[in-house]
Structures are given as structure tokens and as C-alpha cells.
Design a protein around this motif. Sequence first.
Motif, mmCIF file in Angstrom:
data_model
loop_
_atom_site.group_PDB
_atom_site.id
_atom_site.type_symbol
_atom_site.label_atom_id
_atom_site.label_comp_id
_atom_site.label_asym_id
_atom_site.label_seq_id
_atom_site.Cartn_x
_atom_site.Cartn_y
_atom_site.Cartn_z
ATOM 1 N N ASN A 38 30.876 -57.611 -20.180
ATOM 2 C CA ASN A 38 30.564 -56.595 -21.012
ATOM 3 C C ASN A 38 29.176 -56.417 -21.186
ATOM 4 O OD1 ASN A 38 33.428 -56.617 -21.758
ATOM 5 N ND2 ASN A 38 33.194 -58.322 -23.051
ATOM 6 N N THR A 89 34.062 -53.463 -30.263
ATOM 7 C CA THR A 89 35.029 -54.286 -29.599
ATOM 8 C C THR A 89 36.481 -53.726 -29.579
ATOM 9 O OG1 THR A 89 35.535 -55.814 -31.149
ATOM 10 C CG2 THR A 89 33.864 -56.335 -29.549
ATOM 11 N N ASP A 92 39.509 -56.533 -24.785
ATOM 12 C CA ASP A 92 38.364 -57.221 -24.114
ATOM 13 C C ASP A 92 37.596 -56.454 -23.613
ATOM 14 O OD1 ASP A 92 40.025 -55.509 -22.475
ATOM 15 O OD2 ASP A 92 40.093 -57.085 -20.722
ATOM 16 N N VAL A 94 33.980 -54.598 -24.558
ATOM 17 C CA VAL A 94 32.766 -54.392 -25.636
ATOM 18 C C VAL A 94 31.908 -53.321 -25.244
ATOM 19 C CG1 VAL A 94 30.952 -55.707 -26.768
ATOM 20 C CG2 VAL A 94 32.604 -56.897 -26.131
#
Length: 148
Positions: A38, A89, A92, A94
Motif C-alpha cells: 500500500n 482505506t 485491502d 490504502v
Amino acid sequence: MENFQIEWQLVYDHSLHLVFAYLLALPIGWDRERSSRNFGLRTFPLVAVVTCGYMLVGISVIDSTGGEARVIQGILTGIGFIGGGAILTDRDKVSGTASAASIWNTGAIGVAVVVNRYEIAVMLSFLNVITLFFFSKLKDEMRSDENT
């Protein structure tokens, strides 16, 4: 306003510190981006260069009263809080970490300007713009290669 004189050796030294911190963090960001993490290509070098910028500014006021140090500490905390609001977020995924790092960077730019460390402010701004502009395109290309 204080009499402002450019100390070219200091400009060189500070620029070298900032670029070195940036370059050392790039491979880490590259790996994280390549691994579909991320945080990646833009966030890691921005955090490294901004942290270096804050320390360079801190060093330049180290002989001052404790008040300036407390103000810088408060600024760091407040900007971190604002930057946290930029991070989103979704399951899954970000997003917003580069924006948060850029918010933190603009705080460092402001602090550098107020203590007359213009070379730090200029280099922080330059590296941030380069990172967001060029690495956004590279990041998009990496993502499209992943999906093919």
C-alpha cells in the motif's frame, strides 16, 4: 527581518543531505510498489526527505530557546494529524499516503522558511513535485503492467 546572506557551503551540504536521504529511500519504495504494497514509490522517499528536512531545520535552531523546539514539535504533531485524515482505506487498498507525506512536507517547507533555511525549503518542494509528477506516471505504468 534579519540580514540574509547565502552561505553556499551550507546550501550545498543541506542539499546533499536531502538528496541522499531521498535516493536511499527510493529502492525501498520501489520494492514496496513492485510488491503491490500500500505504501510505495512516492511515500517512502517523501517521508525520508521530509524527516531529513525537519532535522536540518531543527539543527539550525538547536542553540535557541526550548520554545522553538516545542513549537516545531507541535507543528509536527498537528501536521501528522492532518495527514492522517488524507489516508483512506477500502478493504485491502490504502490510498492517500503520498498526499499525507506531501502535507507533512509542506509543513517542513513552512518551518524551513521561517528559520531562513530557504535552501531546505526549495529542495523539499522540488523533490516533492518531482516525486508526485514523475513517479505517478511510473506507478500507473507499473499497475497497468500488473493487470496485463
